[in-house]
Design an enzyme around this catalytic site. Structure first.
Site, PDB file in Angstrom:
ATOM      1  N   CYS A 325      -2.173   2.385  -2.147  1.00 36.54           N
ATOM      2  CA  CYS A 325      -1.898   0.821  -2.082  1.00 36.54           C
ATOM      3  C   CYS A 325      -0.918   0.340  -1.088  1.00 36.54           C
ATOM      4  O   CYS A 325      -0.842  -0.821  -0.532  1.00 36.54           O
ATOM      5  CB  CYS A 325      -1.988   0.141  -3.287  1.00 36.54           C
ATOM      6  SG  CYS A 325      -3.046   0.542  -4.435  1.00 36.54           S
ATOM      7  N   PHE A 326       0.087   1.230  -0.879  1.00 32.76           N
ATOM      8  CA  PHE A 326       1.314   0.975  -0.148  1.00 32.76           C
ATOM      9  C   PHE A 326       1.038   1.230   1.370  1.00 32.76           C
ATOM     10  O   PHE A 326       1.778   0.842   2.125  1.00 32.76           O
ATOM     11  CB  PHE A 326       2.343   1.650  -0.744  1.00 32.76           C
ATOM     12  CG  PHE A 326       3.705   1.352  -0.143  1.00 32.76           C
ATOM     13  CD1 PHE A 326       4.264   0.009  -0.097  1.00 32.76           C
ATOM     14  CD2 PHE A 326       4.265   2.344   0.651  1.00 32.76           C
ATOM     15  CE1 PHE A 326       5.470  -0.164   0.452  1.00 32.76           C
ATOM     16  CE2 PHE A 326       5.541   2.116   1.140  1.00 32.76           C
ATOM     17  CZ  PHE A 326       6.160   0.813   1.078  1.00 32.76           C
TER      18      PHE A 326
END
Lengths: 386, 221
Positions: A325-326
């Site tokens: 997600c990062f």
């Protein structure tokens, strides 16, 4: 960034004011380029500053000054090493390279770019702690192999590689050896007179030096084709006006690193790891002892890294994660997957990296905050409640 | 400190509404899986007479946009009828959140899928599925679009991992272009089964892997 507790020193570091002071005259007084040394005196001063800086940075690796070229940073150094050797030996010796599965993107993507041009590459696996399998490495080297590129330490999980052993294998097999020492430079000893390494990537911005300046050690006699054409700068290996303030700042940053400081970082690292491993369902990523003195990386189950980061950011703490997600590509960390971890382990992996401006009391504060955030996120997680 | 999220997203992320597990829900749905990254669970309590959602809760194992979408969707859906809840779109939710970064669409869609899945779950459990339309390959494909390819965080269909779907007399065979010993094979099989098996006219689901398939690289450029 007043009250900020910054534990992402593997990504970037705060400049040391003493470095800025050393650089200042080369912006306002001695702003000439070194190639003007035969024209006017500021050129001579600039040349002296550049060569002094070169001697300092090279000396920190046990190298001769003429074995170090300045670059714009570690990505350029690794690109130059890998593509430069490929270009120099592709026609003469072979078109095969060997690297590890957990290299930084500058190395991995340089190798991939060469593959698109018809070179081949073997990616050697690592064990659960992130150590390169030396037997696999040895077997990967063929008569076509021109270069082995294995990092000195991993950017995410901090695992150190056995450069001495890898260098010995490369020497025995007659292939060149490049190592990306971005994160180990001056923190973990490396002397090119003792280790059979031919090319070493270093950079200033991970050790409180300025951004935009790095170095590449090139052992005398190493075949390397330049790709940045220009004047005859950097022993005709890299064109372009020299970044003299940068080089001077790099050298000053080198002088400021001490073994005492490194020991202090290792102490903070060990305390943080111990505190965080008290959190339930936490595990250390990377080797327990053979790791960067400034790196702690822990995976917490049932929580996602970006959420942890944002909650810590609200508490003015900066860390990093291997969560998909990062990342800008929505891909989980290739390093965590490379050590046999799954998506979930990457998802909850948090990296804490220390630097000069961290204080001992930061450690307890961050550990307490992280434990609290993780508990809070676990409360809203559908996992881990059975 | 500026983050790529709107103030509304951050507010919901900080203080998620209607969060937690519901004991004895009337309906429940879990979308996503730990192996793929994000995961959302949605729980419903529904008034049998009016078919209105009287209570809703969610749980999230995910990033800020996943948590915020889960939170706002519970606010929007609470008090609505099941029919109204089914009409809630991602676009509408995204607008109410003040926009979401495009790379985060997947994480937020998951929460919408969770709500829809929970409504469907209620309808299936309470015999409210009015028209029993026969399952088609299109419907199966649509459901497979809700199974993630954990290697890239996009669905199986979009990443071309579904080689073949065969549907014959209540028997479905899905051929996946991954070697059977791939690290995510078991996980993908389980998720495909979860999505296809509940279909009313499906008796048997088979998930096949391909021993000849090249193991795809984790990083695709």
């Amino acid at each position: 960034m007043g009250g900020l507790i910054y534990l992402d020193n593997a990504a970037a570091t705060r400049l040391d004011e003493r470095v800025l002071e050393a650089m200042r005259p080369y912006f306002f007084e001695t702003y000439a380029v070194a190639t003007s040394q035969f024209g006017y005196s500021p050129g001579i001063d600039a040349k002296d500053a550049l060569e002094g800086a070169r001697a300092t940075v090279a000396g920190a690796l046990g190298a001769a000054p003429e074995e170090l070229i300045f670059t714009s940073g570690s990505a350029e150094s690794s690109n130059t090493a890998i593509k430069g050797v490929a270009q120099a030996l592709g026609q003469k010796k072979g078109r095969h390279l060997v690297t590890s599965a957990i290299e930084d993107f500058a190395v991995l993507h340089s190798v991939r770019a060469l593959e698109r041009q018809g070179y081949t590459a073997t990616t050697v696996g690592v064990d659960g702690d992130g150590r390169v399998d030396l037997d696999e490495l040895r077997e990967a080297i063929t008569p076509e192999t021109i270069l082995v590129s294995v990092q000195a330490a991993n950017q995410e999980i901090g695992t150190l590689q056995d450069l001495e052993a890898i260098g010995a294998i490369c020497r025995e097999k007659g292939v060149l050896f490049h190592t990306d020492a971005t994160h180990t430079f001056l923190r973990v000893a490396l002397d090119v007179r003792e280790v059979a390494v031919d090319l070493v990537t270093v950079t200033a911005d991970r050790m409180h030096g300025p951004k935009g300046i790095g170095g590449l050690y090139v052992r005398a006699g190493t075949p390397l084709t330049k790709w940045m054409d220009g004047g005859f700068q950097e022993f005709n290996l890299r064109g372009g006006a020299e970044n003299i303030p940068g080089a001077v700042g790099f050298a000053r940053a080198v002088e400021l690193v001490t073994d005492e400081e490194t020991a202090r970082l290792a102490g903070m690292r060990d305390r943080l790891i111990a505190l965080l491993l008290e959190v339930p369902h936490a595990r250390l990523n990377g080797h327990p002892t053979l790791r960067l003195p400034q790196n702690a990386n822990i995976s917490f189950r049932f929580v996602e890294g970006e959420s942890v980061l944002l909650h810590l950011d609200m508490r003015q703490m900066a860390v990093s994660t291997g969560s998909a997600c990062f990342s800008r590509s929505l891909e989980a960390s290739h390093v965590i997957l490379g050590i046999g971890g799954d998506h979930e382990r990457a998802h909850g992996s948090i990296r804490f990296t220390f630097g000069r401006f961290n204080r001992e009391e930061d450690v307890d504060e961050v550990a307490a905050a992280a434990a609290e955030v993780i508990e809070r996120l676990r409360e809203i997680s559908p996992l881990g409640k059975e | 400190m500026p983050v790529p999220y709107s103030d509304i997203v951050m507010e919901h992320f900080r203080n998620p509404r209607n969060v937690g597990r519901m004991e004895n829900p009337d309906a429940k749905s879990v979308e996503g899986s730990p192996a793929c990254g994000d995961m959302v669970a949605v729980y419903l309590q529904v008034d049998e007479e009016t078919l209105r959602i009287t209570d809703i809760k969610f749980e999230s194992y995910g990033c800020a946009s996943n948590i915020a979408t889960g939170s706002i969707i519970t606010e929007i859906a609470k008090g609505k009828t099941l029919e109204e809840a089914k009409q809630i779109t991602w676009k509408q939710v995204s607008e109410q959140l003040g926009g979401l970064p495009s790379i985060k669409v997947h994480c937020s869609v998951l929460a919408i899928d969770g709500l829809r899945g929970a409504v469907e779950n209620y309808e299936e459990r309470h015999g409210l599925v009015k028209e029993r339309t026969p399952t088609t390959v299109e419907l199966i494909t649509k459901r497979l679009k809700r199974v993630m390819n954990p290697m890239v965080g996009l669905d199986l269909v979009r990443t071309n991992l579904v080689r073949e779907i065969e549907l014959k007399e209540g028997h479905v065979r899905v051929a996946i272009d991954l070697p059977p010993d791939h690290q995510f094979a078991a996980n993908i099989r389980e998720e495909v089964m979860d999505k296809i098996e509940p279909l009313w006219d499906i008796e048997r689901v088979e998930v096949e892997f391909n021993a000849e398939a090249m193991s795809p690289l984790t990083i695709i450029h």
